[in-house]
Design a protein around this motif. Structure first.
Motif: not given
Length: 226
Positions: A10, A14, A87, A89, A168, A171, A175
């Motif tokens: 992940r 990212l 990474s 947020p 955004e 991400g 996802d």
């Protein structure tokens, strides 16, 4: 929702998603036609990503050509800049210039972007200074540096101003990743593809502003970058 990614996968995903969305957001902001974005990451952290950007644009003058070349350089620079975003947020989204430079020069796979930027720099300089003696190495180097610094500063400002949109979208891309079934061996690859129409429906994409590279080609209603 996506299959749960291992933490290391992940994190790498990212990074690369930020890179590709940096290209994508900058391209849209500067008026390029954009398509889909893809991302693939393996369990051993090999990766591949891409943002579809149409380079066909009407160019009817030397000034339009110069603007196009500079805009293309900005799109290429934006990927490495956005890749340096943290990474987490909650962390501040600021470009790490030394890290972005290292990414462009090949430490993390963006050497093709860097090669294209170098060629475009020379082409733009040749147009801007048509009477330069080819043996004037110091003068040429100074002109290239001034041009590079100006384009870098403009790009960094836009990338940081659009950091929330880039994060955004990155991400959302990660996802959407799912593991790909492999016939005859263990599945080890996560991938995702957002098509152009899928991206067009996202609020973050719809909110990307229209910007100009040079003030002399922009109307009063468009935000200028100097």
């Amino acid at each position: 929702m996506t299959t749960k990614l291992p933490a290391a996968v992940r994190d790498r995903a990212l990074q690369i998603a930020h890179h590709e969305m940096g290209h994508y957001v900058m391209a849209r902001a500067l008026g390029f036609v954009t398509g889909g974005v893809t991302l693939t990451v393996t369990m051993d952290l090999r990766h591949q990503g891409g943002a579809c950007i149409t380079l066909v644009r009407p160019i009817s003058s030397i000034e339009a050509m110069k603007e196009h070349l500079e805009a293309r350089m900005m799109v290429l620079l934006a990927g490495a800049m956005a890749q340096t975003f943290p990474s987490k947020p909650s962390a501040a989204k600021r470009v790490d210039k030394p890290k972005a430079t290292a990414i462009l020069k090949g430490e993390q796979g963006a050497e093709q972007d860097y090669a294209k930027i170098r060629e475009l720099q020379h082409l733009l300089r040749n147009i801007a200074y048509p009477d330069t003696d080819p043996v004037s190495c110091e003068r040429i180097a100074a002109q290239l540096k001034a041009m590079t610094d100006r384009v870098w500063d403009r790009t960094q400002k836009i990338v940081e101003d659009q950091a929330e949109a880039i994060a955004e979208l990155a991400g959302a891309l990660v996802d959407g990743m799912v593991i790909v079934e492999q016939w005859g061996r263990a599945a080890d690859t996560y991938e995702v593809m957002y098509t152009g129409p899928m991206l067009e429906r996202l609020r973050a994409v719809q909110a990307i502003p229209s910007l100009c590279v040079w003030t002399d080609s922009c109307g009063d209603a468009v935000q200028h970058w100097k």
